[in-house]
Write an enzyme that holds these catalytic residues in place. Structure first.
Site, PDB file in Angstrom:
ATOM      1  N   LYS A 107       0.782  -1.123  -0.150  1.00 37.20           N
ATOM      2  CA  LYS A 107      -0.059   0.008  -0.178  1.00 37.20           C
ATOM      3  C   LYS A 107       0.883   1.261   0.132  1.00 37.20           C
ATOM      4  CE  LYS A 107      -1.663   1.657   4.042  1.00 37.20           C
ATOM      5  NZ  LYS A 107      -1.278   3.026   4.460  1.00 37.20           N
ATOM      6  N   ASN A 108       1.994   1.271   0.941  1.00 33.36           N
ATOM      7  CA  ASN A 108       2.727   2.396   0.990  1.00 33.36           C
ATOM      8  C   ASN A 108       3.669   2.716  -0.213  1.00 33.36           C
ATOM      9  OD1 ASN A 108       1.072   2.694   3.268  1.00 33.36           O
ATOM     10  ND2 ASN A 108       2.800   2.342   4.726  1.00 33.36           N
ATOM     11  N   ARG A 110      -4.123  10.816   3.722  1.00 27.50           N
ATOM     12  CA  ARG A 110      -3.159  11.681   3.759  1.00 27.50           C
ATOM     13  C   ARG A 110      -2.246  11.756   2.849  1.00 27.50           C
ATOM     14  NH1 ARG A 110       0.148  12.079   6.442  1.00 27.50           N
ATOM     15  NH2 ARG A 110       0.411  14.028   7.508  1.00 27.50           N
ATOM     16  N   CYS A 157      -4.249  12.738  12.307  1.00 29.48           N
ATOM     17  CA  CYS A 157      -5.123  11.408  12.235  1.00 29.48           C
ATOM     18  C   CYS A 157      -5.012  10.766  13.550  1.00 29.48           C
ATOM     19  CB  CYS A 157      -4.654  10.626  11.254  1.00 29.48           C
ATOM     20  SG  CYS A 157      -2.961   9.671  11.551  1.00 29.48           S
ATOM     21  N   ARG A 200       0.791  14.442  12.611  1.00 27.60           N
ATOM     22  CA  ARG A 200       1.075  14.295  11.301  1.00 27.60           C
ATOM     23  C   ARG A 200       1.606  15.757  10.552  1.00 27.60           C
ATOM     24  NH1 ARG A 200      -0.655   9.140  10.098  1.00 27.60           N
ATOM     25  NH2 ARG A 200       1.071   8.947   8.234  1.00 27.60           N
ATOM     26  N   VAL A 223       3.523  18.621   8.144  1.00 29.02           N
ATOM     27  CA  VAL A 223       4.307  18.513   7.005  1.00 29.02           C
ATOM     28  C   VAL A 223       5.347  19.627   6.962  1.00 29.02           C
ATOM     29  CG1 VAL A 223       2.449  17.400   5.960  1.00 29.02           C
ATOM     30  CG2 VAL A 223       2.642  20.022   5.908  1.00 29.02           C
ATOM     31  N   LEU A 262       8.690  19.271   7.251  1.00 29.22           N
ATOM     32  CA  LEU A 262       9.646  19.029   6.573  1.00 29.22           C
ATOM     33  C   LEU A 262       9.565  19.142   5.227  1.00 29.22           C
ATOM     34  CD1 LEU A 262      10.808  15.832   8.787  1.00 29.22           C
ATOM     35  CD2 LEU A 262      11.616  18.410   8.862  1.00 29.22           C
ATOM     36  N   ASP A 274       4.627   0.342  11.893  1.00 33.28           N
ATOM     37  CA  ASP A 274       3.454  -0.142  11.494  1.00 33.28           C
ATOM     38  C   ASP A 274       3.192  -1.639  11.878  1.00 33.28           C
ATOM     39  OD1 ASP A 274       3.453   1.791   8.234  1.00 33.28           O
ATOM     40  OD2 ASP A 274       2.909   2.158  10.190  1.00 33.28           O
ATOM     41  N   ILE A 330       8.025   6.563  16.851  1.00 29.95           N
ATOM     42  CA  ILE A 330       7.804   7.472  15.696  1.00 29.95           C
ATOM     43  C   ILE A 330       6.581   8.389  15.635  1.00 29.95           C
ATOM     44  CG2 ILE A 330       7.371   7.212  13.089  1.00 29.95           C
ATOM     45  CD1 ILE A 330      10.020   6.236  13.517  1.00 29.95           C
ATOM     46  N   ARG A 366      -8.520   0.115   4.639  1.00 30.61           N
ATOM     47  CA  ARG A 366      -7.727   0.978   4.094  1.00 30.61           C
ATOM     48  C   ARG A 366      -6.462   0.500   3.590  1.00 30.61           C
ATOM     49  NH1 ARG A 366      -6.353   5.904   7.141  1.00 30.61           N
ATOM     50  NH2 ARG A 366      -5.032   6.197   5.332  1.00 30.61           N
TER      51      ARG A 366
HETATM   52  C1  EPZ Z   1       4.432   6.939   6.188  1.00 24.65           C
HETATM   53  O1  EPZ Z   1       3.829   7.924   6.686  1.00 24.65           O
HETATM   54  C2  EPZ Z   1       3.452   5.616   5.871  1.00 24.65           C
HETATM   55  N1  EPZ Z   1       2.297   6.060   5.386  1.00 24.65           N
HETATM   56  C3  EPZ Z   1       3.033   5.237   7.434  1.00 24.65           C
HETATM   57  O2  EPZ Z   1       2.284   4.007   7.282  1.00 24.65           O
HETATM   58  C4  EPZ Z   1       4.327   5.017   8.326  1.00 24.65           C
HETATM   59  O3  EPZ Z   1       4.104   4.608   9.693  1.00 24.65           O
HETATM   60  C5  EPZ Z   1       5.182   5.832   8.284  1.00 24.65           C
HETATM   61  O4  EPZ Z   1       5.616   6.444   6.983  1.00 24.65           O
HETATM   62  C6  EPZ Z   1       6.659   5.534   8.817  1.00 24.65           C
HETATM   63  O5  EPZ Z   1       7.062   4.830   8.481  1.00 24.65           O
HETATM   64  C7  EPZ Z   1       2.205   6.026   3.954  1.00 24.65           C
HETATM   65  O6  EPZ Z   1       3.291   5.644   3.262  1.00 24.65           O
HETATM   66  C8  EPZ Z   1       1.234   6.218   3.289  1.00 24.65           C
HETATM   67  P1  EPZ Z   1       6.677  10.049   8.164  1.00 24.65           P
HETATM   68  P2  EPZ Z   1       4.695   9.270   6.621  1.00 24.65           P
HETATM   69  O7  EPZ Z   1       6.691  11.168   7.541  1.00 24.65           O
HETATM   70  O8  EPZ Z   1       5.190   9.774   5.509  1.00 24.65           O
HETATM   71  C9  EPZ Z   1       7.173  13.042  11.846  1.00 24.65           C
HETATM   72  C10 EPZ Z   1       0.335   2.888   8.036  1.00 24.65           C
HETATM   73  O9  EPZ Z   1      -0.083   2.297   8.822  1.00 24.65           O
HETATM   74  N2  EPZ Z   1       7.065  14.312  10.651  1.00 24.65           N
HETATM   75  O10 EPZ Z   1       7.797   9.016   7.841  1.00 24.65           O
HETATM   76  O11 EPZ Z   1       3.445  10.288   7.095  1.00 24.65           O
HETATM   77  C11 EPZ Z   1       5.635  12.313  11.647  1.00 24.65           C
HETATM   78  O12 EPZ Z   1       4.898  13.356  12.529  1.00 24.65           O
HETATM   79  C12 EPZ Z   1       0.942   4.432   7.623  1.00 24.65           C
HETATM   80  O13 EPZ Z   1       0.334   2.265   6.754  1.00 24.65           O
HETATM   81  C13 EPZ Z   1       7.423  15.661  10.873  1.00 24.65           C
HETATM   82  O14 EPZ Z   1       7.582  15.934  12.125  1.00 24.65           O
HETATM   83  O15 EPZ Z   1       5.408   9.217   7.780  1.00 24.65           O
HETATM   84  C14 EPZ Z   1       6.240  11.308  12.461  1.00 24.65           C
HETATM   85  O16 EPZ Z   1       6.185  11.478  13.902  1.00 24.65           O
HETATM   86  C15 EPZ Z   1       0.449   4.981   9.272  1.00 24.65           C
HETATM   87  N3  EPZ Z   1       7.323  16.732   9.984  1.00 24.65           N
HETATM   88  C16 EPZ Z   1       7.375  11.138  11.745  1.00 24.65           C
HETATM   89  O17 EPZ Z   1       7.908  12.044  11.314  1.00 24.65           O
HETATM   90  C17 EPZ Z   1       7.104  16.116   8.710  1.00 24.65           C
HETATM   91  O18 EPZ Z   1       7.106  17.234   7.739  1.00 24.65           O
HETATM   92  C18 EPZ Z   1       7.551   9.892  10.810  1.00 24.65           C
HETATM   93  O19 EPZ Z   1       6.575  10.463   9.747  1.00 24.65           O
HETATM   94  C19 EPZ Z   1       6.950  14.822   8.283  1.00 24.65           C
HETATM   95  C20 EPZ Z   1       6.898  13.937   9.284  1.00 24.65           C
END
Ligand code: EPZ
Length: 420
Positions: free
Chosen positions: A22-23, A92, A116, A121, A123, A125, A304, A326, A397
């Protein structure tokens, strides 16, 4: 609403086809915006997240042909660069159209995804990186409004972000000059996106390392690609085998995608054996044993899979400390597990101490998020008696035909309709 009705303690045996990740399919669908030529994806599952993203992409003018296990995406007639709240709020990952729209069309207006259940979550970065590449970014009325021709730059991510890595790479491939990305995410789904972009003609060095170099090109062409196997679905069936002392042949997946999860389950005597393109999991002689889990970026233990393993640890002899590093709120399934008899002490909102019990008992529980919901399904497969898992739309989902797959392995599970 739909729920699962599960009667536990059936040993799972047989083979199961693992879906495409999915991801990985989500960012790669967004990447199809980068070319006016067809992008053909196979090993697709029609998850609700894929359907939501398809509707968003079609609202931008992309043409999507959905065939059995194949998607053909054509972005030769993109008519809008406005990604509406209606779609982004539902999924998202839709936010990832920002990078490709800006990279190819030099403008984009994308709804902020919002938080969520598992966390806020942010953005930040994503936006810092785009500004460093010369984008004019305004955030107003709940939308990111971006415009400008991007120029390559050196980007340093202070923390690893899968999404920010996806988005930055997709904005860099058509930008002028060279972009160097330090501290990118290394998740297999990021590598899969990078592999697709290279197939489309992108010039990228350092794939799989902590320094990515992207040389911008004028244009990208179409390609065909088989989506990488879903390592979290693989971890799900491995945990199901462990909880039922079963034996499962997981078809079309790879142990190398889930080493950290396999290492954790090996402590309980679960055996893993790669057999060509299939992965054999044998828990017939397993004795579930306490195991410390700390989630971290790949190749560490995946966040996950945390909820999946907490259900295994609930029945594992001894005390297991589980740290969720995380996300800030990813233990919502714990109170539901406690209602099934799990002994769990919540230490902080990012750490719990699980003391294994002899057995769990079936009851009615409620999913609060995708992986937490599947964690409850796993607990129900091991529990004595009947469990009703409510609000399984969360599970739809990320899993396609989960009940059919579990039933084929011998589980007593059915999808039922409830009024609430
Ligand atoms: C992806 O989410 C996955 N979703 C998530 O899977 C997965 O848990 C996550 O990566 C971590 O591996 C999809 O791929 C659709 P991150 P993402 O940006 O990209 C913080 C599932 O169950 N952060 O790596 O949103 C954030 O808050 C889902 O399939 C910032 O602070 O995750 C988190 O604490 C859930 N600022 C950490 O980084 C930012 O600009 C990791 O988030 C971006 C993120």
């Amino acid at each position: 609403m739909y729920a699962y009705k599960i009667t536990g303690q059936k040993k799972l045996q047989g083979s199961v086809e693992i879906q495409g990740a999915k991801n990985a399919v989500l960012p790669i669908m967004a990447a199809a915006l980068l070319t006016d030529e067809p992008v053909e994806l196979t090993n697709i599952s029609y998850l609700s997240d894929v359907k939501v993203l398809s509707r968003l992409l079609e609202s931008l003018g992309m043409k999507i042909e959905a065939l059995p296990n194949k998607l053909i995406l054509r972005a030769d007639t993109i008519s809008s660069t406005h990604a509406d709240y209606e779609f982004v709020s539902k999924m998202r990952g839709s936010f990832w159209v920002l990078g490709p729209l800006l990279g190819r069309f030099h403008e984009a207006e994308v709804s902020l995804p919002g938080g969520c259940a598992i966390g806020t979550r942010p953005v930040d970065l994503y936006l810092v990186a785009l500004r460093e590449m010369g984008a004019d970014i305004k955030v107003e009325n709940g939308y990111v409004k971006a415009k400008g021709r991007l120029r390559g730059n050196e980007i340093f991510f202070p923390r690893v972000s899968v999404g920010a890595t996806h988005n930055t790479i997709m904005s860099a491939v058509l930008s002028e000059g060279t972009t160097v990305i330090h501290n990118p995410a290394l998740e297999p789904e990021v590598i899969d996106l990078l592999n697709v972009l290279v197939k489309m003609g992108a010039k990228i060095e350092g794939i799989g390392t902590k320094v990515l170099t992207v040389h911008g090109v004028e244009k990208l062409h179409g390609c065909t690609h088989k989506i990488v196997p879903d390592r979290i679905e693989s971890a799900t069936f491995a945990a199901a085998a462990a909880l039922t002392h079963g034996q499962i042949l997981m078809k079309n997946t790879n142990l190398n995608l889930m080493n950290a999860v396999a290492d954790a389950l090996r402590i309980s005597g679960v055996v893993f054996e790669q057999r060509g393109s299939d992965l054999w999991v044998d828990a017939s002689k397993a004795s579930l044993t306490a195991t410390p889990i700390t989630t971290c970026e790949y190749p560490g233990f995946p966040t996950d899979a945390q909820a999946l393993l907490t259900s295994v640890l609930a029945l594992s002899k001894g005390e297991s400390l589980v740290e969720e590093r995380i996300f800030e709120n990813r233990f919502m399934h714990i109170p539901e597990l406690q209602r099934m008899g799990a002994q769990v002490k919540i230490l902080t909102n990012q750490s719990v101490l699980i003391t294994g019990v002899e057995s769990l008992s079936g009851t009615t529980v409620m999913s609060s998020d995708l992986r937490g919901g599947v964690g409850l399904v796993l607990a129900a497969l091991a529990a004595k008696g009947e469990t009703i898992v409510k609000r399984i739309y969360h599970i739809d989902r990320g899993y396609f035909q989960l009940e059919e797959k579990l039933k084929a392995l011998g589980a007593d599970i059915e999808r039922i309709h409830l009024d609430d």
